[in-house]
Design an enzyme around this catalytic site. Sequence first.
Site, mmCIF file in Angstrom:
data_model
loop_
_atom_site.group_PDB
_atom_site.id
_atom_site.type_symbol
_atom_site.label_atom_id
_atom_site.label_comp_id
_atom_site.label_asym_id
_atom_site.label_seq_id
_atom_site.Cartn_x
_atom_site.Cartn_y
_atom_site.Cartn_z
ATOM 1 N N GLU A 4 -6.708 4.631 7.804
ATOM 2 C CA GLU A 4 -6.475 6.063 7.540
ATOM 3 C C GLU A 4 -7.704 6.700 6.884
ATOM 4 O OE1 GLU A 4 -2.776 5.416 5.520
ATOM 5 O OE2 GLU A 4 -1.867 4.878 7.449
ATOM 6 N N GLU B 286 -5.164 -4.943 10.426
ATOM 7 C CA GLU B 286 -4.171 -3.898 10.658
ATOM 8 C C GLU B 286 -4.485 -3.174 11.970
ATOM 9 O OE1 GLU B 286 -2.134 -2.673 6.721
ATOM 10 O OE2 GLU B 286 -3.795 -1.319 7.084
ATOM 11 N N HIS C 244 -9.348 1.152 4.735
ATOM 12 C CA HIS C 244 -8.092 1.340 5.464
ATOM 13 C C HIS C 244 -8.326 2.271 6.656
ATOM 14 C CE1 HIS C 244 -4.004 2.465 6.476
ATOM 15 N NE2 HIS C 244 -3.644 1.357 5.864
ATOM 16 N N GLY D 72 2.641 2.412 10.774
ATOM 17 C CA GLY D 72 3.575 3.525 10.614
ATOM 18 C C GLY D 72 4.253 3.948 11.912
ATOM 19 N N LYS E 190 0.114 4.246 -0.229
ATOM 20 C CA LYS E 190 -0.513 5.420 0.393
ATOM 21 C C LYS E 190 -0.309 6.652 -0.505
ATOM 22 C CE LYS E 190 -0.076 3.124 4.793
ATOM 23 N NZ LYS E 190 0.036 3.188 6.238
ATOM 24 N N ASN F 226 0.878 -1.180 0.000
ATOM 25 C CA ASN F 226 0.000 0.000 0.000
ATOM 26 C C ASN F 226 0.909 1.221 0.000
ATOM 27 O OD1 ASN F 226 -1.786 2.062 0.472
ATOM 28 N ND2 ASN F 226 -2.373 1.391 2.535
ATOM 29 N N SER G 276 3.660 -2.035 10.299
ATOM 30 C CA SER G 276 5.112 -2.089 10.540
ATOM 31 C C SER G 276 5.720 -3.453 10.207
ATOM 32 C CB SER G 276 5.435 -1.689 11.981
ATOM 33 O OG SER G 276 5.020 -0.347 12.230
HETATM 34 P P1 13P Z 1 3.230 0.461 7.686
HETATM 35 O O1 13P Z 1 3.768 -0.828 7.112
HETATM 36 O O2 13P Z 1 3.936 1.664 7.194
HETATM 37 O O3 13P Z 1 3.095 0.386 9.183
HETATM 38 O O4 13P Z 1 1.732 0.600 7.116
HETATM 39 C C1 13P Z 1 0.876 -0.471 7.197
HETATM 40 C C2 13P Z 1 -0.346 -0.135 6.436
HETATM 41 O O5 13P Z 1 -1.122 0.718 6.828
HETATM 42 C C3 13P Z 1 -0.598 -0.854 5.177
HETATM 43 O O6 13P Z 1 -1.863 -0.609 4.697
#
Ligand code: 13P
Length: 249
Positions: free
Chosen positions: A95, A165, A93, A171, A11, A9, A211
């Site tokens: 976010e 997740e 997601h 992150g 982002k 992803n 992560s």
């Molecule tokens: P990170 O791997 O940067 O923690 O992000 C995970 C994520 O949100 C994948 O959709």
Amino acid sequence: MRKTIIAGNWKMNKTPSEAAALAAEIAQIKDAACEVVICPPFVDLFFAKKAIEGSNIKLGAQNCHWETSGAFTGEISADMLIEAGCEYVIIGHSERRQYFGETDETVNKRTVAALAKGLKVILCVGETRDERVDGITEEVIARQIKLDLKGISAEDMANVVIAYEPVWAIGTGLVATKEQAEEVCGFIRGLIKELYNAEVAEETTIQYGGSMKPDNCAELLAMPNIDGGLIGGAALKTADFAAIVAAGK
Ligand code: 13P
């Protein structure tokens, strides 16, 4: 046997030219024993698609609206994604839920529409730090799974991937332990069995995300109920992403 899927992803990272370069590097990953998907931003999709042509890498997007077209400024339709070469779409997601008002109801509408158009959906669920501390992780996950999958048939489930997740692990560098991740992924599989049947539960790919990195992916991916990863930061570095793909058997 259910598929192991490693998905990146991206982002809101990479301009079209940067995306083309990264996708071309990722296309060089050979002999992957699992399905590999990259999910760049919308404007990058055509460029990334061109760069992965002739490889086994699949393309995905990061969101999709439930209507086919119309006055929905800033949104994108499943038809548009399919024409851009997408096979997958990430929906729900954290976010999007946190910053853009996504609710279980809109996640469900997006999921139903994407599946109806023939996209495969990577449906994201996960608890926040407070919810984990309060001991309501399972309650939150059960609510999300039940509402997000409302009206989705057992047949459609063949095209649904669940990504667990935990919001507190995204992150942050705070990865869930393999036991924590396995516990919730196993719980999700149990819910799917309850909502559908044992066969659907056995066949559904359940990813862990948050992560995931080269140094922790092997132990996570070795857990019986973790069938892949949804990778954020590490998906933007070819060597790191390749190392995670190599661990995905
Ligand atoms: P990170 O791997 O940067 O923690 O992000 C995970 C994520 O949100 C994948 O959709």
